[in-house]
Design an enzyme around this catalytic site. Structure first.
Site, PDB file in Angstrom:
ATOM      1  N   ASP A  41       0.846  -1.194   0.000  1.00 56.62           N
ATOM      2  CA  ASP A  41       0.000   0.000   0.000  1.00 56.62           C
ATOM      3  C   ASP A  41       0.886   1.250   0.000  1.00 56.62           C
ATOM      4  O   ASP A  41       1.392   1.660   1.044  1.00 56.62           O
ATOM      5  CB  ASP A  41      -0.933   0.018   1.216  1.00 56.62           C
ATOM      6  N   GLU A  61       1.997   5.197  -0.223  1.00 58.06           N
ATOM      7  CA  GLU A  61       1.525   6.561   0.003  1.00 58.06           C
ATOM      8  C   GLU A  61       2.337   7.457  -0.926  1.00 58.06           C
ATOM      9  O   GLU A  61       3.519   7.177  -1.197  1.00 58.06           O
ATOM     10  CB  GLU A  61       1.695   6.992   1.458  1.00 58.06           C
ATOM     11  N   ASP A  99      -2.231   1.338  -6.923  1.00 56.53           N
ATOM     12  CA  ASP A  99      -0.814   1.224  -6.560  1.00 56.53           C
ATOM     13  C   ASP A  99       0.037   0.697  -7.705  1.00 56.53           C
ATOM     14  O   ASP A  99       1.082   1.277  -8.038  1.00 56.53           O
ATOM     15  CB  ASP A  99      -0.656   0.301  -5.340  1.00 56.53           C
ATOM     16  N   HIS A 138      -4.477   5.668   6.155  1.00 57.89           N
ATOM     17  CA  HIS A 138      -3.608   6.346   5.190  1.00 57.89           C
ATOM     18  C   HIS A 138      -2.151   6.388   5.628  1.00 57.89           C
ATOM     19  O   HIS A 138      -1.337   7.036   4.976  1.00 57.89           O
ATOM     20  CB  HIS A 138      -4.098   7.758   4.852  1.00 57.89           C
TER      21      HIS A 138
END
Length: 230
Positions: free
Chosen positions: A41, A43, A142, A199
């Protein structure tokens, strides 16, 4: 009569628990197609006024999950210093919790992709064909959008293992017959407590991993849902 009814009722409850327990074990023991799930994941840089161009990865986390034991066996995690727009917007910090000091002086994406992550994959024998693995993401962004976009800007080709993955939203839909809006909804429906900060890349990986484990317990066999041609 009342005592007999209570005894019969209690026996029925015990029998039901045994049957459900056996059913759950049988479902969880379904043969998985991959030995490991690699929950990822990213960011990335962002702003609520003007989206940075190019958008750049600032957190790169992956959790390795054994599909037989459901144990989280290893973690790769690094913050990444952007090449083009190294200063984070206040919105980005507020959304992700990532502070400027956490990315200053950190490796650039080229180093992560060329050295650090392949070394981690090698260390955990994930490049061995016998140790089959599949990336798992929450949505397709992603690996369908973010990584190819930044690699294109850097004039790099993503490694072959980044070309296929499972969108866990589709796996969730297979089990529940409902396509979720996002991670928080999946946690709620499955009765899994949320941990950490939403997040935060590494915390999101933990929560997505917990969703994956629960789906396996419910009998889901993880499979590739997307293949991106090189």
């Amino acid at each position: 009569m009342k005592v007999q009814f209570q005894i019969a009722h209690q026996c029925c409850k015990i029998h039901t628990r045994k049957v459900l327990g056996l059913y759950n074990r049988e479902m969880a023991n379904k043969k998985q197609l991959f030995k490991y799930l690699l929950v990822l994941d990213f960011e990335a840089t962002c702003d609520n006024k003007h989206q940075p161009v190019p958008q750049e990865i600032i957190e790169f986390p992956v959790i390795k999950i054994n599909t037989t034991t459901l144990e989280s066996e290893a973690i790769f995690h690094t913050y990444v210093e952007p090449d083009v727009n190294p200063k984070l917007s206040p919105f980005c910090t507020e959304l992700t919790g990532i502070r400027q000091s956490q990315i200053d002086g950190q490796p650039h994406l080229t180093e992560v992709l060329d050295k650090m992550f392949p070394a981690w994959m090698e260390q955990h024998r994930l490049l061995d064909p016998e140790n089959s693995s599949l990336f798992v993401t929450c949505g397709d962004w992603d690996l369908k959008t973010m990584l190819p976009s930044q690699c294109s800007y850097l004039k790099k080709q993503p490694a072959d293992y980044f070309h296929k993955w499972c969108n866990i939203k589709k796996a969730f839909c297979d089990v529940t017959s409902k396509y979720p809006r996002g991670m928080m909804e999946m946690l709620t429906v499955l009765g899994i407590p949320h941990t950490g900060r939403h997040h935060s890349g590494i915390d999101d990986c933990t929560n997505i991993g917990n969703i994956a484990k629960e789906l396996i317990r419910r009998g889901h066999v993880f499979k590739q849902t997307y293949y991106r041609h090189p």
